[in-house]
Design a protein around this motif. Structure first.
Motif, mmCIF file in Angstrom:
data_model
loop_
_atom_site.group_PDB
_atom_site.id
_atom_site.type_symbol
_atom_site.label_atom_id
_atom_site.label_comp_id
_atom_site.label_asym_id
_atom_site.label_seq_id
_atom_site.Cartn_x
_atom_site.Cartn_y
_atom_site.Cartn_z
ATOM 1 N N THR A 98 0.823 -1.212 0.000
ATOM 2 C CA THR A 98 0.000 0.000 0.000
ATOM 3 C C THR A 98 0.855 1.261 0.000
ATOM 4 O O THR A 98 0.386 2.331 -0.382
ATOM 5 N N LEU A 99 2.127 1.137 0.413
ATOM 6 C CA LEU A 99 2.997 2.310 0.508
ATOM 7 C C LEU A 99 3.898 2.482 -0.706
ATOM 8 O O LEU A 99 4.168 3.603 -1.133
ATOM 9 N N PHE A 100 4.394 1.375 -1.266
ATOM 10 C CA PHE A 100 5.328 1.488 -2.383
ATOM 11 C C PHE A 100 5.418 0.150 -3.106
ATOM 12 O O PHE A 100 4.907 -0.873 -2.634
ATOM 13 N N ALA A 101 6.083 0.182 -4.272
ATOM 14 C CA ALA A 101 6.361 -1.030 -5.040
ATOM 15 C C ALA A 101 7.871 -1.134 -5.209
ATOM 16 O O ALA A 101 8.549 -0.126 -5.430
ATOM 17 N N PHE A 102 8.396 -2.371 -5.123
ATOM 18 C CA PHE A 102 9.855 -2.511 -5.147
ATOM 19 C C PHE A 102 10.241 -3.873 -5.699
ATOM 20 O O PHE A 102 9.738 -4.910 -5.252
ATOM 21 N N ALA A 103 11.142 -3.871 -6.678
ATOM 22 C CA ALA A 103 11.726 -5.102 -7.226
ATOM 23 C C ALA A 103 13.132 -4.761 -7.694
ATOM 24 O O ALA A 103 13.367 -4.492 -8.877
ATOM 25 N N ALA A 104 14.067 -4.744 -6.753
ATOM 26 C CA ALA A 104 15.432 -4.336 -7.065
ATOM 27 C C ALA A 104 16.379 -4.854 -5.992
ATOM 28 O O ALA A 104 15.987 -5.021 -4.837
ATOM 29 N N ALA A 368 11.860 9.881 -14.050
ATOM 30 C CA ALA A 368 12.690 8.766 -14.492
ATOM 31 C C ALA A 368 12.729 7.673 -13.426
ATOM 32 O O ALA A 368 12.562 7.936 -12.229
ATOM 33 N N TRP A 369 12.987 6.434 -13.850
ATOM 34 C CA TRP A 369 13.028 5.303 -12.917
ATOM 35 C C TRP A 369 14.133 5.472 -11.879
ATOM 36 O O TRP A 369 14.039 4.940 -10.773
ATOM 37 N N ASN A 370 15.179 6.229 -12.216
ATOM 38 C CA ASN A 370 16.322 6.436 -11.323
ATOM 39 C C ASN A 370 16.421 7.890 -10.877
ATOM 40 O O ASN A 370 17.509 8.443 -10.762
ATOM 41 N N ALA A 371 15.276 8.498 -10.586
ATOM 42 C CA ALA A 371 15.272 9.896 -10.150
ATOM 43 C C ALA A 371 15.907 10.065 -8.776
ATOM 44 O O ALA A 371 16.317 11.171 -8.408
ATOM 45 N N GLY A 372 15.989 8.995 -8.003
ATOM 46 C CA GLY A 372 16.595 9.072 -6.679
ATOM 47 C C GLY A 372 17.110 7.728 -6.225
ATOM 48 O O GLY A 372 16.787 6.676 -6.801
ATOM 49 N N ASN A 373 17.956 7.762 -5.205
ATOM 50 C CA ASN A 373 18.364 6.573 -4.460
ATOM 51 C C ASN A 373 18.915 5.457 -5.344
ATOM 52 O O ASN A 373 18.475 4.308 -5.275
ATOM 53 N N VAL A 374 19.899 5.784 -6.166
ATOM 54 C CA VAL A 374 20.573 4.770 -6.979
ATOM 55 C C VAL A 374 21.603 4.047 -6.108
ATOM 56 O O VAL A 374 22.402 4.691 -5.418
ATOM 57 N N HIS A 398 7.097 9.171 -9.028
ATOM 58 C CA HIS A 398 6.094 9.522 -10.032
ATOM 59 C C HIS A 398 5.692 8.288 -10.832
ATOM 60 O O HIS A 398 6.539 7.654 -11.468
ATOM 61 N N PRO A 399 4.418 7.925 -10.859
ATOM 62 C CA PRO A 399 3.329 8.608 -10.141
ATOM 63 C C PRO A 399 3.256 8.210 -8.670
ATOM 64 O O PRO A 399 2.656 8.898 -7.857
ATOM 65 N N THR A 400 3.871 7.043 -8.324
ATOM 66 C CA THR A 400 3.926 6.610 -6.931
ATOM 67 C C THR A 400 5.355 6.175 -6.629
ATOM 68 O O THR A 400 6.228 6.179 -7.497
ATOM 69 N N ASP A 401 5.592 5.771 -5.395
ATOM 70 C CA ASP A 401 6.919 5.346 -4.966
ATOM 71 C C ASP A 401 7.234 3.971 -5.556
ATOM 72 O O ASP A 401 6.631 2.963 -5.180
ATOM 73 N N VAL A 402 8.188 3.932 -6.496
ATOM 74 C CA VAL A 402 8.528 2.690 -7.188
ATOM 75 C C VAL A 402 10.046 2.516 -7.188
ATOM 76 O O VAL A 402 10.790 3.447 -7.518
#
Length: 560
Positions: A98-104, A368-374, A398-402
């Motif tokens: 519900t807060l974010f999506a993450f696959a990395a 961009a997908w890498n706008a932050g926290n690389v 954008h549009p959500t935390d990914v």
């Protein structure tokens, strides 16, 4: 009490490159030195060995260790993000919350498994699970069904950072893959070691470390055959508290590398003990600051340090935090600015960081997908033909935390080149010694030429190895042999100190090495492996180029 597998304090060593380690090792440092803002001194650059053995690996020109004199100009390079990035996005239910999506990867690891010619990626999901993705080309990734529910989850735990390492030297096949998991069941964090024969089925926790913090990672140093913990530390004794720096601990076995007893906060207060955690490295005044005027007064900090062996040295991927703090990020709906910078060490401890341009940068496009926290991955990079593959994580709001996984590629050995223009330029090495027969180079001189010669201890050309007898290389190749008329190879020079001199026009020289094999094998370390290699050492030379060319056509490493 000495824990089994720990190294005795004060044991002197001479490394593969002739560097003699001081006693005691690791050398004493203080938290104050780490937070002083001054770059780390590098003793072996100030006093290099009188003769440098060059039998292990390609010899890179990232510093002046090998160079006696030159009129060439050093230029640093960074990878380019592949046009297909991100190559893995959060798509499954367990990769979204519900807060974010993450696959990395959060370090984790991307490795090439030579047993079945497969790229393997371990990564973190939004549900704080460790997952596994597979690929045959490094670009197209699938999620294998590994449980009754059809998920690709390999571990369910309250994890933070994790490092996965493919141990080609494991005596027990059941321990071929090692996983170091920073997790908390109750404060503080600890690191747990698990092993696996295939990277899919993992053991229970075998060993648990002393107290640590979350972003703690590990690596294997094959030059000294030790496992090293890169332990996140804090320093609350500084005028401005530093929440992100690195402590060091090593052991002969993976289990021994977790045998510290002190908390990192004790080390920061100057209460360090011999044979326990030692202060290592932090960010300094040369590291980049946040470009936003609201945050550019924040001193940079070292968020993480992933290390991997590449050819004849070790590469450090320094994740430099530039702010803002987590609460400000939450309030302003943005991600912290973490960028990855590259550093190099030839003794496994002291870092030369001459280039402070971000190696894996964030994008200035907020969508961009890498706008932050690389951030970087465990294992560092893969060698895929003429290219190095660097995987990394990146995030956007954008549009959500990914959070997703990107790929950047670099020419093999391409961290730095020595360049010449239309005016001929030359480089003379310090005295070197080798046992090989064939001199290879990585050179881009399609519009120019490269020649070589060999000098004796008095600086005189050894016949017939003169510039005039060397047919010029007019090519752009990552593996090309320099030859001389009148000699089949360099065999008669093996074992004696000589200097190599390279003459270059309109080109770039990236590395040289003297191989025992006509195929150009370097006998150096190849990070996380790659197509055509059988383990973590280059014993195949040109065959790896052929293997990479035989990958599916869609995997051609075209970058933008």
């Amino acid at each position: 009490m000495l824990v089994a597998g720990l190294l005795p304090v004060g044991a002197a060593e001479t490394l593969h490159n002739g560097i003699v380690l001081p006693s005691p090792w690791p050398p004493p440092r203080t938290a104050k030195q780490m937070t002083s803002g001054e770059p780390m001194p590098v003793p072996y650059l100030a006093q290099p060995p009188a003769v440098i053995p060059v039998d292990v690996g390609r010899q890179l020109f990232v510093d002046d260790f090998l160079i006696e004199s030159t009129t060439l100009r050093r230029r640093f390079h960074r990878p380019e993000y592949h046009a297909r990035s991100p190559v893995l996005r959060p798509e499954m239910i367990w990769e979204k919350s519900t807060l974010f999506a993450f696959a990395a990867p959060f370090s984790d690891g991307v490795w090439y498994e030579p047993k079945d010619s497969t790229f393997m990626m371990w990564y973190r999901s939004a549900s704080v699970r460790t997952c596994l993705a597979l690929s045959k080309d490094g670009l197209n990734w699938t999620r294998p069904a590994l449980d009754l529910l059809g998920t690709n989850v390999v571990l369910k735990s309250n994890r933070d950072a994790t490092t996965v390492w493919l141990d080609h030297d494991a005596a027990n096949p059941a321990e071929r893959f090692k996983l170091f998991e920073a997790r908390t069941k109750k404060s503080p964090f600890h690191v747990a070691l698990r092993t696996s024969p295939d990277g899919r089925q993992w053991s229970e926790e075998l060993v648990v470390s002393g107290p640590s913090w979350d972003r703690t990672t590990f690596f294997w140093n094959p030059f000294r055959r030790v496992w090293v913990a890169s332990v996140r530390g804090h320093d609350h004794t500084a005028p401005e508290p530093v929440h992100r720096l690195r402590n060091y601990f090593e052991g002969k076995t993976a289990a021994a590398a977790l045998a510290w007893t002190q908390h990192t906060d004790q080390v920061a207060r100057g209460n360090g003990l011999p044979n326990d955690l030692q202060p290592w490295v932090g960010a300094d005044r040369l590291d980049p600051r946040h470009p936003d005027p609201r945050f550019n007064k924040l001193p940079p900090q070292l968020y993480n340090l992933d290390v991997f062996p590449y050819e004849s040295l070790s590469v450090g991927l320094f994740t430099i935090w530039q702010g803002p703090d987590n609460e400000t990020c939450k309030t302003l709906n943005l991600h912290k600015r973490n960028e990855v910078l590259a550093g190099f060490t030839r003794d496994g401890f002291h870092w030369d960081r001459a280039n402070r341009t971000p190696f894996l940068p964030v994008s200035e496009d907020p969508k961009a997908w890498n706008a932050g926290n690389v951030q970087s991955v465990g294992g560092g990079c893969l060698v895929v033909g003429d290219r190095l593959y660097f995987y990394c994580s990146g995030r956007t709001m954008h549009p959500t935390d990914v959070g997703a996984t990107g790929l950047a590629t670099l020419r093999r050995d391409g961290f730095a080149s020595l360049d010449a223009g239309a005016t001929p330029a030359a480089l003379t090495t310090r005295p070197v010694r080798f046992t090989g027969r064939h001199l290879f180079v990585n050179v881009a001189a399609a519009q120019g030429e490269l020649r070589g010669e060999v000098l004796d201890s008095a600086g005189q050309v050894i016949a017939p190895f003169s510039q005039e007898n060397c047919p010029p290389l007019k090519t752009d190749q990552t593996l090309a042999e320099l030859k001389w008329r009148g000699a089949a190879d360099l065999a008669k020079l093996a074992g004696q100190p000589v200097r190599l001199r390279f003459h270059l026009t309109n080109g770039s020289l990236y590395s040289f090495w003297v191989s025992p094999d006509a195929n150009g094998s370097s006998r150096g370390y190849i990070a996380a492996g790659g197509p055509g290699f059988t383990n973590n050492v280059d014993t195949v030379g040109a065959a790896a180029l052929t293997a990479a060319r035989n990958l599916p056509a869609s995997s051609s490493p075209q970058a933008k």
